[in-house]
Each structure stands twice: as structure tokens, then as C-alpha cells.
Enzyme design. Structure first.
Site, PDB file in Angstrom:
ATOM      1  N   HIS A  49       0.772  -1.338  -0.026  1.00  0.00           N
ATOM      2  CA  HIS A  49       0.022  -0.052  -0.168  1.00  0.00           C
ATOM      3  C   HIS A  49       0.857   1.223  -0.199  1.00  0.00           C
ATOM      4  CE1 HIS A  49       0.682  -0.445   4.325  1.00  0.00           C
ATOM      5  NE2 HIS A  49       0.788   0.848   4.344  1.00  0.00           N
ATOM      6  N   ALA A  50       0.045   2.494  -0.226  1.00  0.00           N
ATOM      7  CA  ALA A  50       0.896   3.630   0.048  1.00  0.00           C
ATOM      8  C   ALA A  50      -0.055   4.451   0.902  1.00  0.00           C
ATOM      9  CB  ALA A  50       0.902   4.118  -1.333  1.00  0.00           C
TER      10      ALA A  50
END
Length: 140
Positions: A49-50
Site C-alpha cells: 500500500h501507500a
């Protein structure tokens, strides 16, 4: 892509070692959340994820692991295997953490409290977010 590793000064004597971390002195942001990851099997990939807003400092306080960082243009793999090193991950940086040693303990210091709205959990959504918001790191 510019990756920033921080080196923390250990203090110690015959009794052992101690590393002290202070926001704004050792950590380049106000610390609003702390968590740690342990007991992860070597074949598992964490992260994936970011964050839109959250900055993090990741420290492998025991054992080792690898972190793939991706800014949407290039990727870099970093090894974390020293409790005196921290890997700074700015906002809008995709990360995947993998290849954990059986004894790995990963400490994460975050600039914000948990909010699901801050996560980008799909890689194609991450690329779209970067392009739509002109969020390439380095000001490009």
C-alpha cells in the site's frame, strides 16, 4: 528516487545497548502512532500500500527484512538488518515488506493516527493518484 536512511547513535556499556529516538531530532516528524510487526513468515509480503499523508520511519529492531519502495517511476529494494538504522518513507510511496527472518521485529513510527481513508491499497489506484495529483516525489 532518493531514499533516506537514518542512522541512530547507540549508547551502551557492558550492560548492553540503548537507542533513544526523539521526534524532530532523530525522527523528521511528530510521532502520532507507533506499532510493530513480528511473527511474520518469510513467504509473506506485508504492506502492499501507500499513504496519501502519512510519513513513516521503519526500523528493524531485531532480525532482518527487505522493503520494496516504488514512487511510481522507479523501484528500489532496501535491506533493514541493523537496529541503529531507520528507513524514512514519505507520503505517496508504495511499499512492500518481505523476506522476513524468523526473528524479525519491525518497529514503525508514523506521523498520523490510523485512518483507512489515508491508504491506497491497489497499485493501479496508486499510479492514478500520483498522476491525478501530480504527486511524483522530487517535485516533478
Amino acid at each position: 528516487m532518493e531514499i533516506k536512511k537514518y542512522f541512530f547513535k547507540p549508547h551502551g556499556d557492558e550492560r548492553g545497548k540503548l537507542v533513544a529516538l526523539e521526534q524532530w531530532n532523530d525522527i523528521p516528524f511528530e510521532i502520532k502512532r507507533v506499532y510493530y510487526i513480528y511473527g511474520t513468515k518469510q513467504s509473506v509480503r506485508r504492506g502492499k500500500h501507500a499513504h496519501k499523508k502519512v510519513k513513516q520511519m521503519i526500523i528493524c529492531v531485531h532480525g532482518k527484512c527487505k522493503i520494496l519502495l516504488d514512487d511510481g517511476k522507479e523501484q528500489q529494494i532496501m535491506m533493514l538488518d541493523n537496529p541503529c538504522e531507520g528507513l524514512y518513507i514519505p507520503e505517496v510511496m508504495w511499499r512492500e515488506i518481505y523476506d522476513f527472518s524468523p526473528d524479525a521485529v519491525l518497529l514503525v513510527l508514523a506521523s498520523e493516527v490510523y485512518s483507512e481513508d489515508d491508504y491506497i491499497r491497489n497499485y493501479n489506484d496508486f499510479l492514478r493518484y500520483i498522476h491525478e495529483n501530480n504527486q511524483f516525489l522530487g517535485g516533478e
